[in-house]
Design an enzyme around this catalytic site. Structure first.
Site, mmCIF file in Angstrom:
data_model
loop_
_atom_site.group_PDB
_atom_site.id
_atom_site.type_symbol
_atom_site.label_atom_id
_atom_site.label_comp_id
_atom_site.label_asym_id
_atom_site.label_seq_id
_atom_site.Cartn_x
_atom_site.Cartn_y
_atom_site.Cartn_z
ATOM 1 N N GLU A 103 0.804 -1.225 0.000
ATOM 2 C CA GLU A 103 0.000 0.000 0.000
ATOM 3 C C GLU A 103 0.837 1.276 0.000
ATOM 4 O O GLU A 103 0.803 2.061 0.969
ATOM 5 C CB GLU A 103 -0.981 0.007 1.176
ATOM 6 C CG GLU A 103 -1.948 -1.162 1.166
ATOM 7 C CD GLU A 103 -3.093 -1.025 2.159
ATOM 8 O OE1 GLU A 103 -3.154 -0.013 2.878
ATOM 9 O OE2 GLU A 103 -3.936 -1.938 2.212
ATOM 10 N N GLU B 5 -4.990 -8.701 0.916
ATOM 11 C CA GLU B 5 -5.637 -8.386 2.197
ATOM 12 C C GLU B 5 -7.128 -8.191 1.969
ATOM 13 O O GLU B 5 -7.534 -7.534 1.007
ATOM 14 C CB GLU B 5 -5.105 -7.081 2.818
ATOM 15 C CG GLU B 5 -3.738 -7.176 3.406
ATOM 16 C CD GLU B 5 -3.261 -5.863 4.025
ATOM 17 O OE1 GLU B 5 -4.103 -5.045 4.443
ATOM 18 O OE2 GLU B 5 -2.041 -5.659 4.076
HETATM 19 C C1 FCB Z 1 -4.284 -2.034 5.518
HETATM 20 C C2 FCB Z 1 -2.899 -2.337 6.018
HETATM 21 C C3 FCB Z 1 -2.856 -3.406 7.086
HETATM 22 C C4 FCB Z 1 -4.014 -3.285 8.051
HETATM 23 C C5 FCB Z 1 -5.317 -3.164 7.322
HETATM 24 C C6 FCB Z 1 -6.536 -3.088 8.205
HETATM 25 O O1 FCB Z 1 -4.320 -0.738 5.013
HETATM 26 O O2 FCB Z 1 -2.082 -2.764 4.955
HETATM 27 O O3 FCB Z 1 -1.602 -3.343 7.722
HETATM 28 O O4 FCB Z 1 -3.799 -2.272 8.941
HETATM 29 O O5 FCB Z 1 -5.296 -2.045 6.486
#
Ligand code: FCB
Length: 469
Positions: free
Chosen positions: A179, A375
């Site tokens: 990110e 994620e």
């Molecule tokens: C993302 C991050 C991760 C976590 C999630 C909820 O932005 O990459 O580390 O904090 O959000």
């Protein structure tokens, strides 16, 4: 049958309605600073999050990554949990200040931790997926300008070389960055994340230097191993306009440019989007982009990681009413609207349609790239009652997002794997330990791990190879 298996909600007997392809990677993700603790162990030095967390008022409750879940000491038990759940892949991040304390020389002891972790994973048949940068820049590099300084990209390339030299023979998939939008726009734009700077011109420099660092890391990994699969993980999102009015559609274009295309275009097309350069020209002359940088940035990679949580709904702001200190350089031109429907504990809307949309959009606009959902998950106010955590909201969230991912597969998305965020409850950055994203509950007083119902459900999904709804 173990006690754990007996406790699960078995879905094997029911018909699996959405089956994922054979060989699909079922995983879970974490990040070093959020789980490891051990902040001074074996030569590690502070990163920007240690400093930020020690600054009063920056992190909820005065929390920090110390001791987090003590994963540095408990990694064997944690890998055993992963094996019990049947995970096929585990996405972790390597802590830069362990491998190169103060951003300087290589530290063999720090690297040795990841060597042990990777071997432990492999001994249980779990693919190691390593992220090189999940936000823990060594503080000394920040003191020299951090990501706004071009030199940081070179330091990152050197660090990547160390890690690739040590782990290159065993890591199944690399994510250079996690990110970069957050690192650049929250770190240097709004200041909500470490290092807490507020300078939009620097945020744009940070974008470029992060991408340059990505390209240099790709070179470093390739130099060490011929078998590497390399990707980067971005929080690409779906940006929807609140109406079809030209001004609202234009607001969505602006935000899409700065959230998605500013990263995807350089990596996959070899240039920055012209409209983004135009939109930001009063803030930056873009002179930080040197001639050959884009060749380095757009080197061929093997996949793309998408972190998906929620869509954005935006429209034009009335002149003079927009927010000027948000993450984006042209925040003041855009108004955020509330997406209707259920929300998680983060106050994020639950909208799986955005996941299907982003998977298909990447294919349409950037080609048939192997994709990983690196994620996806949700925070809820979980409680242990009689030794169990009944997190039905999370099960529903994950189920609906997997259904959306499956729909994208049906429509031709080249999706290879899915990683739940997160394996463990952990340090949720500026929000501290209050927000629990894990499928495994962590009692921060005792460090006791308890599998939530969602973990048992996920184990059954993995076992069955799909979901029932
Ligand atoms: C993302 C991050 C991760 C976590 C999630 C909820 O932005 O990459 O580390 O904090 O959000």
């Amino acid at each position: 049958m173990t006690a754990l298996m007996a406790a699960g909600t078995s879905i094997q007997d029911q018909a699996v309605k959405r089956r994922f392809p054979a060989g699909f990677w079922w995983g879970a993700a974490t990040a070093a600073y959020q789980i490891e603790g051990a902040v001074s162990e074996d030569g590690r030095t502070p990163c920007i999050w240690d400093t930020f967390a020690a600054t009063p008022g920056k992190v909820a409750n005065g929390d920090s990554g110390n001791p987090a879940t003590e994963h540095y000491f408990r990694y064997r038990d944690d890998v055993a949990l992963m094996a019990e759940l049947g995970l096929g892949a585990y996405r972790f991040s390597v802590a830069w200040p362990r491998v190169r304390p103060r951003g300087q020389q290589t530290n063999a002891k720090g690297l040795a931790f990841y060597d042990r972790l990777v071997d432990e994973l492999l001994s249980k048949g779990i693919r190691p997926v390593a992220t090189l940068y999940h936000w823990d820049l060594p503080q000394e590099l920040e003191d020299q300008g951090g990501w706004a300084n071009r030199e940081t990209a070179h330091r990152f390339g050197e660090y990547a070389n160390d890690v690739a030299e040590k782990l290159g023979d065993r890591v199944a998939l690399w994510n250079t960055l996690n990110e970069p939008w957050c690192s650049a726009f929250l770190g240097y734009g709004s200041g909500a994340h470490a290092p807490g700077k507020k300078n939009h011109a620097d945020a744009l420099k940070a974008v470029h230097h992060l991408l340059l660092g990505h390209g240099l890391a790709v070179q470093a990994i390739r130099a060490n191993t011929s078998q590497a699969e390399i990707a980067l993980a971005i929080n690409a999102g779906v940006v929807r306009a609140v109406s079809e009015k030209e001004s609202d559609v234009d607001a969505a274009r602006r935000i899409d440019g700065l959230l998605n295309r500013i990263f995807l275009d350089p990596v996959f097309k070899g240039h920055y989007p012209q409209d983004v350069i135009e939109d930001t020209k009063t803030i930056s002359d873009w002179a930080h982009v040197q001639e050959t940088d884009l060749q380095i940035i757009s080197q061929k990679i093997d996949g793309l990681g998408l972190n998906y949580y929620q869509p954005d709904l935006v429209g034009a702001a009335e002149p003079g009413t927009g927010e000027t200190d948000g993450p984006y350089p042209n925040n003041d031109k855009v108004k955020w609207h509330r997406v209707s429907g259920p929300r998680t504990e983060m106050d994020w809307p639950v909208d799986p349609t955005g996941l299907e949309e982003i998977l298909l959009r990447v294919k349409r606009d950037y080609g048939d790239i192997p994709l990983y959902i690196t994620e996806n998950g949700a925070a809820y106010p979980d409680q242990v009652v009689d030794g169990a955590v009944h997190d039905n909201d999370r099960i529903d969230f994950l189920n609906r997002h997997l259904a959306a991912a499956h729909q994208a597969l049906d429509k031709g998305a080249n999706l290879r794997g899915y990683f739940v965020w997160s394996l463990l409850d952990n340090f949720e950055w500026a929000l501290g330990y209050g927000k629990r994203f894990g499928i495994v509950h962590v009692d921060y007083q005792t460090q006791v791990r308890t599998l939530k119902q969602s973990a048992l459900w996920y184990r059954d999904v993995i076992n069955a190879g799909g979901i029932t709804a």
